[in-house]
Scaffold this motif. Structure first.
Motif, mmCIF file in Angstrom:
data_model
loop_
_atom_site.group_PDB
_atom_site.id
_atom_site.type_symbol
_atom_site.label_atom_id
_atom_site.label_comp_id
_atom_site.label_asym_id
_atom_site.label_seq_id
_atom_site.Cartn_x
_atom_site.Cartn_y
_atom_site.Cartn_z
ATOM 1 N N UNK A 40 -1.970 -32.454 0.917
ATOM 2 C CA UNK A 40 -1.509 -31.149 0.452
ATOM 3 C C UNK A 40 -2.659 -30.157 0.506
ATOM 4 N N UNK A 41 -2.397 -28.998 1.089
ATOM 5 C CA UNK A 41 -3.352 -27.897 1.091
ATOM 6 C C UNK A 41 -2.933 -26.916 0.002
ATOM 7 N N UNK A 42 -3.888 -26.534 -0.846
ATOM 8 C CA UNK A 42 -3.623 -25.573 -1.924
ATOM 9 C C UNK A 42 -4.450 -24.319 -1.678
ATOM 10 N N UNK A 43 -3.781 -23.181 -1.616
ATOM 11 C CA UNK A 43 -4.435 -21.898 -1.369
ATOM 12 C C UNK A 43 -4.403 -21.079 -2.645
ATOM 13 N N UNK A 44 -5.566 -20.778 -3.187
ATOM 14 C CA UNK A 44 -5.624 -20.004 -4.418
ATOM 15 C C UNK A 44 -7.004 -20.085 -5.029
ATOM 16 N N UNK A 45 -7.081 -19.861 -6.336
ATOM 17 C CA UNK A 45 -8.335 -19.975 -7.061
ATOM 18 C C UNK A 45 -8.383 -21.273 -7.844
ATOM 19 N N UNK A 46 -9.397 -21.417 -8.677
ATOM 20 C CA UNK A 46 -9.559 -22.651 -9.449
ATOM 21 C C UNK A 46 -8.383 -22.891 -10.389
ATOM 22 N N UNK A 47 -7.853 -21.833 -10.988
ATOM 23 C CA UNK A 47 -6.718 -21.993 -11.884
ATOM 24 C C UNK A 47 -5.494 -22.526 -11.164
ATOM 25 N N UNK A 48 -5.231 -21.996 -9.978
ATOM 26 C CA UNK A 48 -4.086 -22.476 -9.204
ATOM 27 C C UNK A 48 -4.311 -23.920 -8.757
ATOM 28 N N UNK A 49 -5.540 -24.241 -8.381
ATOM 29 C CA UNK A 49 -5.852 -25.611 -7.986
ATOM 30 C C UNK A 49 -5.600 -26.573 -9.149
ATOM 31 N N UNK A 68 -9.005 -18.878 -2.255
ATOM 32 C CA UNK A 68 -8.468 -17.522 -2.069
ATOM 33 C C UNK A 68 -8.686 -16.715 -3.342
ATOM 34 N N UNK A 69 -9.631 -17.185 -4.177
ATOM 35 C CA UNK A 69 -9.906 -16.516 -5.439
ATOM 36 C C UNK A 69 -11.346 -16.059 -5.503
ATOM 37 N N UNK A 70 -12.016 -16.354 -6.623
ATOM 38 C CA UNK A 70 -13.382 -15.872 -6.820
ATOM 39 C C UNK A 70 -14.397 -17.018 -6.723
ATOM 40 N N UNK A 71 -14.535 -17.812 -7.776
ATOM 41 C CA UNK A 71 -15.584 -18.838 -7.792
ATOM 42 C C UNK A 71 -15.245 -19.993 -6.863
ATOM 43 N N UNK A 72 -14.089 -20.583 -7.012
ATOM 44 C CA UNK A 72 -13.672 -21.657 -6.115
ATOM 45 C C UNK A 72 -14.447 -22.945 -6.287
ATOM 46 N N UNK A 73 -14.756 -23.303 -7.540
ATOM 47 C CA UNK A 73 -15.546 -24.507 -7.782
ATOM 48 C C UNK A 73 -14.832 -25.766 -7.283
ATOM 49 N N UNK A 74 -13.525 -25.818 -7.437
ATOM 50 C CA UNK A 74 -12.753 -26.997 -7.029
ATOM 51 C C UNK A 74 -12.198 -26.878 -5.612
ATOM 52 N N UNK A 75 -12.672 -25.889 -4.856
ATOM 53 C CA UNK A 75 -12.055 -25.560 -3.577
ATOM 54 C C UNK A 75 -13.073 -25.534 -2.442
ATOM 55 N N UNK A 76 -12.539 -25.658 -1.233
ATOM 56 C CA UNK A 76 -13.334 -25.503 -0.023
ATOM 57 C C UNK A 76 -13.212 -24.065 0.490
ATOM 58 N N UNK A 77 -14.089 -23.704 1.380
ATOM 59 C CA UNK A 77 -13.973 -22.398 2.013
ATOM 60 C C UNK A 77 -12.706 -22.345 2.856
ATOM 61 N N UNK A 78 -12.094 -21.163 2.890
ATOM 62 C CA UNK A 78 -10.892 -21.012 3.694
ATOM 63 C C UNK A 78 -11.237 -20.925 5.170
ATOM 64 N N UNK A 79 -10.510 -21.678 5.966
ATOM 65 C CA UNK A 79 -10.568 -21.559 7.418
ATOM 66 C C UNK A 79 -9.269 -22.109 7.981
ATOM 67 N N UNK A 80 -8.627 -21.392 8.890
ATOM 68 C CA UNK A 80 -7.389 -21.900 9.475
ATOM 69 C C UNK A 80 -7.627 -22.848 10.654
ATOM 70 N N UNK A 81 -8.878 -23.024 11.045
ATOM 71 C CA UNK A 81 -9.195 -23.782 12.260
ATOM 72 C C UNK A 81 -9.317 -25.279 11.979
ATOM 73 N N UNK A 82 -8.851 -26.094 12.914
ATOM 74 C CA UNK A 82 -9.051 -27.552 12.897
ATOM 75 C C UNK A 82 -8.696 -28.163 11.539
ATOM 76 N N UNK A 83 -7.572 -27.768 10.999
ATOM 77 C CA UNK A 83 -7.225 -28.146 9.640
ATOM 78 C C UNK A 83 -7.055 -29.664 9.491
ATOM 79 N N UNK A 84 -6.371 -30.296 10.410
ATOM 80 C CA UNK A 84 -6.158 -31.738 10.320
ATOM 81 C C UNK A 84 -7.487 -32.484 10.404
#
Length: 257
Positions: A40-49, A68-84
């Protein structure tokens, strides 16, 4: 070797940025439903994650968050490339939640899970008076404070850190017990507990000094007794890019200039 990730589902917060990026991924990839997905890919900020972790925890789906938020501690940088390929190369961390059972002054019992922390906070102008037990043994007969929390390693860099609690490395098998604005005992600044501990809080004079308990997003008001322990049977499976793992982020938080 053939990839184990063949079908990806995607969820997004309601922000314009997250919705725009969701639309871009739908154009590039054939996205699956949650029931069919391998990840599952989750797009958002830490709260949404964090909300996504709660919503899908019983599916055992690995979650690859993209910020897709501000700090993104629980998230990776957004990139649409080579997702799999990026999901396949990601490192998996298992995050076990805290299990809270809270009793209220009207006799209700409420259970909830928290991946960051369980916190008790006063809800009146008067300080909370809290008795603390660990594994059935009284450790503090009366903690006078604004509140107290138990934080997981993943949550130790959030509210716990703001309350001057310790940052906990992943894999340390401990929880942070951190008071919020303690008044008595004067020199008690909290403790590190094994993640096998059962921690109980008894609210003294709850009518005069009411207290709420929160487990991530859920708040229970007018609590009288709270039991907390870590639940190792229902971990969240979180994926991080190899060059920016959660473990590395927790280390970096301890050396911020």
């Amino acid at each position: 070797m053939e990839s184990a990730i063949r079908r990806i589902a995607c969820v997004a917060s309601r922000t314009p940025t997250a919705q725009k990026r969701l639309a871009a991924l739908r154009e590039r990839y054939s996205l699956a439903s949650l029931d069919e997905a391998d990840a599952l890919v989750a797009l958002g900020g830490d709260g949404f994650m964090l909300r996504t972790m709660h919503q899908v925890m019983d599916r055992n789906l690995p979650i690859y968050g993209m910020n897709c938020g501000t700090i993104g501690f629980l998230l990776n940088q957004y990139s649409p490339d080579n997702l799999f390929e990026r999901i396949e190369a990601a490192q998996e961390h298992l995050l076990s939640p805290l299990s809270m059972t809270a009793a209220t002054d009207d006799g209700d019992r409420v259970s909830a899970l928290a991946f960051n922390e369980v916190a008790m906070l006063r809800i009146s102008q008067q300080s909370a008076h809290i008795r603390l037990f660990i594994n059935g043994r009284e450790r503090l007969d009366n903690l006078v404070c604004d509140g107290i929390m138990i934080a997981t390693p993943a949550g130790s860099t959030a509210y716990n850190l703001s309350a001057h609690g310790p940052i906990i490395p992943l894999g340390s098998n401990v929880m942070a017990l951190t008071p919020i604005c303690p008044f008595r005992p004067r020199r008690w600044n909290g403790a590190l507990l094994p993640d096998t501990a059962d921690v109980e809080f008894e609210i003294l004079t709850p009518k005069q000094r009411p207290v709420s308990a929160t487990a991530d997003f859920l708040e229970v008001r007018n609590v009288t007794h709270i039991l907390v322990h870590e639940d190792h049977s229902r971990p969240a499976h979180i994926l991080f890019a190899p060059d920016h793992s959660l473990e590395e982020r927790i280390f970096n938080e301890q050396f911020v200039h």
